[in-house]
Design an enzyme around this catalytic site. Structure first.
Site, PDB file in Angstrom:
ATOM      1  N   ASP A 281      26.161  41.262  37.650  1.00  0.00           N
ATOM      2  CA  ASP A 281      27.477  41.793  38.006  1.00  0.00           C
ATOM      3  C   ASP A 281      27.423  43.221  38.549  1.00  0.00           C
ATOM      4  O   ASP A 281      26.475  43.972  38.301  1.00  0.00           O
ATOM      5  CB  ASP A 281      28.381  41.797  36.769  1.00  0.00           C
ATOM      6  CG  ASP A 281      28.800  40.395  36.336  1.00  0.00           C
ATOM      7  OD1 ASP A 281      28.309  39.419  36.936  1.00  0.00           O
ATOM      8  OD2 ASP A 281      29.609  40.300  35.402  1.00  0.00           O
TER       9      ASP A 281
ATOM     10  N   HIS B 241      33.937  39.338  42.111  1.00  0.00           N
ATOM     11  CA  HIS B 241      34.086  40.047  40.828  1.00  0.00           C
ATOM     12  C   HIS B 241      35.211  41.084  40.939  1.00  0.00           C
ATOM     13  O   HIS B 241      35.146  42.126  40.296  1.00  0.00           O
ATOM     14  CB  HIS B 241      32.756  40.704  40.454  1.00  0.00           C
ATOM     15  CG  HIS B 241      32.680  41.179  39.021  1.00  0.00           C
ATOM     16  ND1 HIS B 241      33.286  40.536  37.958  1.00  0.00           N
ATOM     17  CD2 HIS B 241      32.050  42.262  38.472  1.00  0.00           C
ATOM     18  CE1 HIS B 241      33.036  41.198  36.850  1.00  0.00           C
ATOM     19  NE2 HIS B 241      32.302  42.254  37.123  1.00  0.00           N
TER      20      HIS B 241
ATOM     21  N   HIS C  19      37.319  46.283  40.520  1.00  0.00           N
ATOM     22  CA  HIS C  19      36.836  46.193  39.146  1.00  0.00           C
ATOM     23  C   HIS C  19      37.617  47.118  38.201  1.00  0.00           C
ATOM     24  O   HIS C  19      37.031  48.027  37.564  1.00  0.00           O
ATOM     25  CB  HIS C  19      35.347  46.553  39.101  1.00  0.00           C
ATOM     26  CG  HIS C  19      34.636  46.053  37.877  1.00  0.00           C
ATOM     27  ND1 HIS C  19      34.701  46.684  36.659  1.00  0.00           N
ATOM     28  CD2 HIS C  19      33.835  44.979  37.657  1.00  0.00           C
ATOM     29  CE1 HIS C  19      33.961  46.041  35.773  1.00  0.00           C
ATOM     30  NE2 HIS C  19      33.430  44.993  36.364  1.00  0.00           N
TER      31      HIS C  19
ATOM     32  N   HIS D 222      23.828  43.328  34.402  1.00  0.00           N
ATOM     33  CA  HIS D 222      24.494  44.242  35.340  1.00  0.00           C
ATOM     34  C   HIS D 222      23.472  45.026  36.147  1.00  0.00           C
ATOM     35  O   HIS D 222      22.394  45.337  35.653  1.00  0.00           O
ATOM     36  CB  HIS D 222      25.415  45.201  34.585  1.00  0.00           C
ATOM     37  CG  HIS D 222      26.495  44.495  33.836  1.00  0.00           C
ATOM     38  ND1 HIS D 222      26.280  43.919  32.595  1.00  0.00           N
ATOM     39  CD2 HIS D 222      27.784  44.232  34.152  1.00  0.00           C
ATOM     40  CE1 HIS D 222      27.403  43.341  32.180  1.00  0.00           C
ATOM     41  NE2 HIS D 222      28.323  43.514  33.097  1.00  0.00           N
TER      42      HIS D 222
HETATM   43 ZN   LIG Z   1      31.740  43.881  35.948  1.00  0.00          ZN
END
Ligand SMILES: [Zn+2]
Length: 251
Positions: free
Chosen positions: A69, A119, A123, A215
């Protein structure tokens, strides 16, 4: 379940008004329960109460889906090199705002055989869970539009920032043909810099068909992801990007 929760939330004020003259304590209890029933599945990642969240996939063998991510970031190139060295394909859940700035990195992900998914645009990790439908739609649509402009195709998968989704999210995704993806295992690699702690959180909890979320963009991201991959490969797991038909809501 979603209809029941929202139905109860709608009639809770009426019940409150009826109960209040007889028992203010019971009335407050009903109000608290209606709020809790909405907040729990909203704030708890992977809760299925508001709609389906993908948390695993069908695997006949020891396959794992690595999802990464928060990119694209400056470490994308070395991260892709590391995954190449290990023969690993992954899905990158990217931010639209970052993808717009570095379309070359999105193209590179695809050129190396990885998948790219939505995503959100910016964010908003602290507020996505309480956004109204118009703002959620913008977050979803703007990211999809950025990715379509770069790749020529619209993403099929969406992961909510920090995994939180309120009652508006599922209908918005359904209208766009997007599938909400959670995870089976996470290592909280957004915090701290202890690679071994992340490995200890992820590896023992991983099984066939697990979705591992990690991540990029942190100082130790490449080392951390590489270390987790090495450990799982050493235990006989292979990494795949499963087709949508193989995705499941339960382990
Ligand atoms: Zn994220």
């Amino acid at each position: 379940m979603r209809a029941l929760i929202l139905g109860f939330a709608c009639i809770a004020p009426v019940i409150l008004a009826v109960l209040w003259p007889h028992s203010w304590l019971a009335a407050i209890g009903v109000l608290a329960l209606s709020h809790a029933l909405v907040l729990w599945p909203t704030l708890r990642p992977n809760s299925q109460w508001l709609g389906p969240v993908i948390t695993s996939f069908d695997s006949p063998s020891n396959e794992v889906w690595l999802t990464i991510d928060d990119g694209p970031t400056d470490d994308t190139q070395p991260l892709l090199d590391s995954l190449d060295e290990r023969g690993v394909k992954a899905t990158f859940f990217v931010k639209g705002s970052l993808a717009a700035r570095r379309p070359d990195l999105i193209r590179l992900m695809l050129a190396r055989g990885h998948a790219v998914a939505n995503h959100s645009q910016t964010h908003p990790s602290g507020s996505f869970w309480c956004l109204f439908p118009s703002a959620i739609s913008s977050q979803v649509d703007e990211c999809s539009a950025v990715l379509e402009s770069i790749t020529g195709g619209r993403p099929a998968l969406f992961r909510a920032p920090v995994g939180m989704k309120n009652p508006f999210v599922h209908p918005i995704l359904a209208r766009r043909g997007l599938t909400l993806v959670g995870w089976s295992v996470r290592g909280f690699d957004s915090f701290g810099d202890d690679v071994e702690r992340v490995v200890r959180r992820i590896v023992p909890r991983t099984g066939a068909g697990s979705i591992v979320v990690m991540h990029q963009g942190r100082a130790f991201s490449v080392a951390c992801i590489s270390r987790v991959v090495d450990e799982l490969q050493g235990r006989g797991y292979s990494f795949v990007v499963p087709a949508v038909e193989r995705l499941k809501t339960k382990r």
